[in-house]
Enzyme design. Structure first.
Site, mmCIF file in Angstrom:
data_model
loop_
_atom_site.group_PDB
_atom_site.id
_atom_site.type_symbol
_atom_site.label_atom_id
_atom_site.label_comp_id
_atom_site.label_asym_id
_atom_site.label_seq_id
_atom_site.Cartn_x
_atom_site.Cartn_y
_atom_site.Cartn_z
ATOM 1 N N CYS A 167 -11.572 42.205 -25.670
ATOM 2 C CA CYS A 167 -11.470 43.668 -24.582
ATOM 3 C C CYS A 167 -12.471 44.901 -24.893
ATOM 4 O O CYS A 167 -12.933 45.188 -24.689
ATOM 5 C CB CYS A 167 -10.175 44.359 -24.488
ATOM 6 S SG CYS A 167 -8.887 42.892 -24.304
ATOM 7 N N CYS B 207 -9.642 37.294 -17.121
ATOM 8 C CA CYS B 207 -8.686 38.365 -17.163
ATOM 9 C C CYS B 207 -8.518 39.060 -16.110
ATOM 10 O O CYS B 207 -7.694 39.931 -15.600
ATOM 11 C CB CYS B 207 -8.360 39.679 -18.038
ATOM 12 S SG CYS B 207 -9.308 40.506 -18.783
HETATM 13 FE FE1 FES Z 1 -8.488 41.330 -19.515
HETATM 14 FE FE2 FES Z 1 -8.386 43.286 -22.050
HETATM 15 S S1 FES Z 1 -6.962 41.447 -21.297
HETATM 16 S S2 FES Z 1 -9.947 43.220 -21.172
#
Ligand code: FES
Length: 143
Positions: free
Chosen positions: A103, A34
């Site tokens: 996360c 991400c």
């Molecule tokens: Fe990357 Fe939450 S989407 S830490």
């Protein structure tokens, strides 16, 4: 997607944002998937975590979990702080949506990385602490 009230609270009013000058330990981890990054600072005196702060370039769930994780470790000794796992943090936040569980690992790993840094600087071994990874995407056993 449903977020608990506690998650919303810690996202809107995050605790412990910032840096600690001359921190006892600093941990930086990211998640390549991400692109989010987390940095944790710990102030440790006589084996007790006196203060914890964080900076993140991350999503709302990463902010909320780091806020809660830093709250939870303050005042704890190092072994107690190791019990502050991503599961413990999620429980304290009344849960996270399944797609956001990873996360919470960012907070746990950054915390571990900061403890690792502290141990290295002081030439001590923290029992049960593994060498942290820099990219938590390498971890697949957390969920
Ligand atoms: Fe990357 Fe939450 S989407 S830490």
């Amino acid at each position: 997607m449903e977020y608990s009230e506690k998650v919303m609270d810690h996202f809107m009013n995050p605790r412990n944002i910032g840096e600690i000058e001359d921190a006892s330990g600093v941990g930086l981890v990211g998640n390549a998937k991400c692109g989010d990054i987390m940095k944790v600072y710990l102030q440790i005196e006589d084996g007790i975590i006196k203060d914890a702060k964080f900076r993140t370039f991350g999503c709302g769930a990463a902010v909320a979990t780091s806020s809660m994780a830093t709250e939870l470790v303050k005042g704890k000794n190092i072994q107690e702080a190791l019990q502050v796992t991503n599961k413990a943090v999620m429980e304290a936040l009344d849960g996270l949506p399944p797609v956001k569980v990873h996360c919470s690992c960012l907070a746990e790993e950054a915390l571990h990385a900061a403890l690792w840094d502290y141990a290295k600087k002081n030439n001590i071994v923290i029992e049960g602490l593994k060498e942290p990874v820099q990219d938590i995407d390498e971890l697949h056993h957390h969920q």
